[in-house]
Scaffold this active site. Structure first.
Site, PDB file in Angstrom:
ATOM      1  N   GLY A  56      -8.008  -5.466   6.471  1.00 50.18           N
ATOM      2  CA  GLY A  56      -6.680  -5.788   6.997  1.00 50.18           C
ATOM      3  C   GLY A  56      -5.689  -4.662   6.767  1.00 50.18           C
ATOM      4  N   ARG A  81     -13.620  -4.316  10.163  1.00 53.76           N
ATOM      5  CA  ARG A  81     -14.220  -5.055   9.050  1.00 53.76           C
ATOM      6  C   ARG A  81     -15.747  -4.938   9.004  1.00 53.76           C
ATOM      7  NH1 ARG A  81     -10.685  -7.905   6.061  1.00 53.76           N
ATOM      8  NH2 ARG A  81      -8.784  -8.700   7.019  1.00 53.76           N
ATOM      9  N   ASP A  89     -13.771  -6.086  -1.246  1.00 55.27           N
ATOM     10  CA  ASP A  89     -15.068  -6.026  -0.566  1.00 55.27           C
ATOM     11  C   ASP A  89     -15.390  -4.600  -0.113  1.00 55.27           C
ATOM     12  OD1 ASP A  89     -15.708  -8.724  -0.788  1.00 55.27           O
ATOM     13  OD2 ASP A  89     -14.596  -9.251   1.026  1.00 55.27           O
ATOM     14  N   LYS A 115      -6.338  -0.977  -1.596  1.00 53.21           N
ATOM     15  CA  LYS A 115      -5.453  -1.487  -0.547  1.00 53.21           C
ATOM     16  C   LYS A 115      -5.596  -2.984  -0.416  1.00 53.21           C
ATOM     17  CE  LYS A 115      -7.027  -3.057   2.718  1.00 53.21           C
ATOM     18  NZ  LYS A 115      -7.788  -3.637   3.827  1.00 53.21           N
ATOM     19  N   THR A 116      -4.569  -3.694  -0.198  1.00 51.50           N
ATOM     20  CA  THR A 116      -4.528  -5.052   0.348  1.00 51.50           C
ATOM     21  C   THR A 116      -3.172  -5.665   0.050  1.00 51.50           C
ATOM     22  OG1 THR A 116      -5.406  -7.282   0.463  1.00 51.50           O
ATOM     23  CG2 THR A 116      -5.714  -6.200  -1.648  1.00 51.50           C
ATOM     24  N   ASP A 148      -2.713  -8.612  -0.163  1.00 50.54           N
ATOM     25  CA  ASP A 148      -2.962  -9.822  -0.949  1.00 50.54           C
ATOM     26  C   ASP A 148      -2.685  -9.634  -2.444  1.00 50.54           C
ATOM     27  OD1 ASP A 148      -3.790 -10.735   1.462  1.00 50.54           O
ATOM     28  OD2 ASP A 148      -5.829 -11.245   0.883  1.00 50.54           O
TER      29      ASP A 148
HETATM   30  P1  FBP Z   1      -7.716  -7.329   3.338  1.00 48.03           P
HETATM   31  O1  FBP Z   1      -8.189  -8.090   2.145  1.00 48.03           O
HETATM   32  O2  FBP Z   1      -8.801  -6.711   4.123  1.00 48.03           O
HETATM   33  O3  FBP Z   1      -6.650  -6.335   2.960  1.00 48.03           O
HETATM   34  O4  FBP Z   1      -7.006  -8.339   4.335  1.00 48.03           O
HETATM   35  C1  FBP Z   1      -6.105  -9.256   3.884  1.00 48.03           C
HETATM   36  C2  FBP Z   1      -5.602 -10.180   4.950  1.00 48.03           C
HETATM   37  O5  FBP Z   1      -4.349  -9.750   5.433  1.00 48.03           O
HETATM   38  C3  FBP Z   1      -5.530 -11.603   4.413  1.00 48.03           C
HETATM   39  O6  FBP Z   1      -4.276 -11.851   3.824  1.00 48.03           O
HETATM   40  C4  FBP Z   1      -5.829 -12.432   5.629  1.00 48.03           C
HETATM   41  O7  FBP Z   1      -6.447 -13.638   5.277  1.00 48.03           O
HETATM   42  C5  FBP Z   1      -6.789 -11.582   6.400  1.00 48.03           C
HETATM   43  O8  FBP Z   1      -6.488 -10.258   6.065  1.00 48.03           O
HETATM   44  C6  FBP Z   1      -6.698 -11.772   7.882  1.00 48.03           C
HETATM   45  O9  FBP Z   1      -7.716 -11.039   8.486  1.00 48.03           O
HETATM   46  P2  FBP Z   1      -7.775 -10.603  10.007  1.00 48.03           P
HETATM   47  O10 FBP Z   1      -6.865  -9.423  10.151  1.00 48.03           O
HETATM   48  O11 FBP Z   1      -9.186 -10.204  10.199  1.00 48.03           O
HETATM   49  O12 FBP Z   1      -7.309 -11.750  10.813  1.00 48.03           O
END
Ligand code: FBP
Length: 545
Positions: A77, A141, A172, A198-199, A201
């Site tokens: 993300g 991803r 991951d 990075k994230t 979250d």
């Molecule tokens: P990452 O862990 O890859 O940084 O992504 C976090 C996130 O933003 C989460 O908060 C959310 O659940 C998910 O990505 C949404 O994923 P997508 O962009 O594939 O819809």
């Protein structure tokens, strides 16, 4: 690219670097490390990258002018600041040796496997300084985990004479970075792999990583919007706003936004799990708060809901664990969506089947079928905010009939997720990311592989930040994924005995009853330092500030 006035002015911002990264560096190595859990298994799986020391950069007099081409991958993300990791890396490798070249793999790890890349030259880099988004090269991803993917990647690595790959990702993706580093080291290919935390979250953190980049900007963006809603809510005094915020598993974003905006209610998934609460318990908790406020004549309020809450309700967690096992069965892989549901139902225990059947059909289907490539439930697709407000309305109706409630309840729903992931990085994220990119370049120049770039002491002014690297194996333990035990980076959930949660818990009853909203306003890039350079409340509280 047509640019906004802010984008143009912001391009000139020079990110601040820690003192140790401003010139030539030398490496100070600490003691050997071990993984956070399952040491024997992790050591066996990573014989070449296990036990390495934590490293810290110190100023040096002699410059290292290593000749090196580097490949970069954005994974998962989006998170504000990703472009600054790339610009920091670019500037540093060019400083080391102007002949060094940087290649960006397009649309995530898949770009390495499919040989889809572009060279990142100075004119491209300059377009993206201090901007949000991952659009310079795109993200994806694709899970990098198979030997044939590693070997396919090696072909392009050799062709471009790349010395190291930098993977910017969450837990991951950094787990996969570590597996790739180990594979290339075991094969003696001489290709280094470096990760960057990075994230949005905020769940990739531990003793060594103080925060993942993007958390700061995303939380400030959501908090601005929540504050605006609170002010609207307190002006019209007729709606209860149910606001879901991103954060796939951990509730760090919800908690940080609550600390910044003081809503009436904020759910914290980790607490729900610890208390063994059911969906009905959560609904009752919210309905009681609505009822209390109604008794004071306040038929309005705000509720913050962490995106991942559904997975933390113990009965649903148990159900998901069994769904994961059932979906990992070879027969399940051949089925279409309709057949999968029947298959899943036929293989669940009676207890899990009862929970599955009790959920609204849409939610049950999403739990059973919609997974990302890492096997995670796609919680951002589940409309928990609507599920909860509908159930609260039903409960209030019942309470009304029993003579326990006489207010009015009208709900509005919001989901703040994607709008926070590509905001222009705050000064904190702009500086932090640029320093991470610079650190990554120095880790490569100093021959490291299987490390994650780190920057510490981040509540102090940037000059005093401490930069270095931590072996990724140090953060690993064994967990069950898609039916098998796998080495993975341990996710950091909200600690219920930590200062951020305790600070929230000490005030939430007052916030629930009173209208104690705080309106943080938009991120500021220029102005007084107390407005522009504040770290998150979470980071400050965790560091005793
Ligand atoms: P990452 O862990 O890859 O940084 O992504 C976090 C996130 O933003 C989460 O908060 C959310 O659940 C998910 O990505 C949404 O994923 P997508 O962009 O594939 O819809």
């Amino acid at each position: 690219m047509e640019k906004s006035a802010l984008q143009m002015a912001r391009a000139a911002y020079q990110p601040k670097l820690p003192k140790a990264l401003q010139g030539a560096v030398k490496v100070k190595e600490g003691a050997a490390t071990q993984s956070v859990g399952d040491q024997e298994e992790i050591k066996k799986l990573f014989p070449n990258t296990y036990g390495m020391p934590i490293v810290e950069f110190e100023p040096a007099t002699e410059a290292n002018n290593t000749k090196m081409n580097v490949g970069i991958i954005l994974s998962g993300g989006q998170a504000p600041g990703g472009h600054n990791v790339i610009t920091g890396l670019f500037d540093q490798i060019k400083k080391l040796n102007p002949e060094n070249r940087l290649f960006g793999f397009i649309l995530g790890p898949g770009g390495l496997v499919d040989h889809n890349y572009m060279e990142l030259t100075a004119d491209i880099i300059d377009e993206y300084r201090n901007t949000g988004g991952f659009d310079m090269i795109g993200s994806g991803r694709t899970k990098l985990e198979k030997v044939d993917q590693f070997e396919k990647g090696l072909e392009i690595i050799r062709e471009l004479n790349i010395k190291a790959i930098v993977i910017i990702g969450g837990d991951d993706s950094n787990t996969n970075a570590c597996v790739l580093a180990e594979y290339y080291a075991a094969k003696n290919y001489g290709v280094q792999v470096i990760g960057c935390p990075k994230t949005i979250d905020g769940d990739l953190k531990n003793d060594q990583i103080e925060t993942s980049f993007g958390f700061d900007t995303a939380c400030k963006t959501y908090s601005e919007l929540i504050g605006n809603i609170e002010r609207d809510c307190n002006s019209a005094r007729k709606y209860w706003h149910f606001i879901k915020v991103m954060g796939r598993s951990a509730s760090h974003i919800a908690l940080e936004c609550a600390l910044q905006t003081q809503p009436n209610i904020c759910l914290v998934s980790e607490e729900i799990e610890q208390k063994g609460m059911s969906l009905d318990d959560i609904v009752t908790y919210i309905a009681n708060a609505v009822c209390q406020r109604a008794a004071d004549g306040n038929n309005f309020g705000t509720v913050i809901i962490p995106e991942g809450v559904i997975e933390f309700i113990p009965a649903i967690k148990k159900l998901i664990a069994q769904l994961n096992d059932v979906l990992a069965m070879p027969e399940a892989k051949e089925l279409d969506r309709h057949e999968s549901i029947d298959f899943v139902k036929a293989h669940l225990t009676d207890e899990n089947l009862a929970v599955f059947n009790s959920l609204p059909t849409g939610v049950a289907r999403q739990l059973a079928l919609d997974r990302d490539p890492h096997g995670n439930v796609q919680v951002s697709l589940i409309e928990t905010e609507k599920l909860l407000s509908t159930m609260v309305a039903q409960k209030l109706e019942k309470m009304k009939k029993e003579g326990k409630y006489s207010g009015k309840f009208s709900a509005q729903h919001h989901f703040f997720g994607y709008e926070g992931r590509c905001a222009a990085p705050s000064n904190f994220d702009a500086d932090y990311c640029y320093a991470l990119g610079t650190s990554a370049a120095q880790l490569i120049a100093n021959g490291k592989t299987g490390y994650m770039a780190i920057v510490k002491n981040t509540t102090a002014p940037a000059e005093q930040w401490i930069a270095g690297g931590v072996p990724i194996t140090m953060m690993m333990n064994m967990e069950k994924r898609a039916g098998e035990m796998k080495p993975v980076i341990r996710k950091a959930l909200v600690e219920l005995d930590g200062a951020p949660f305790k600070t929230f818990a000490a005030q939430r009853d007052r916030w629930a009853r009173e209208t104690a909203y705080v309106y943080p306003g938009p991120i500021q890039y220029w102005g007084p330092t107390e407005v522009c350079d504040q770290p998150t409340r979470t980071l400050a509280l965790e560091q005793g500030k």
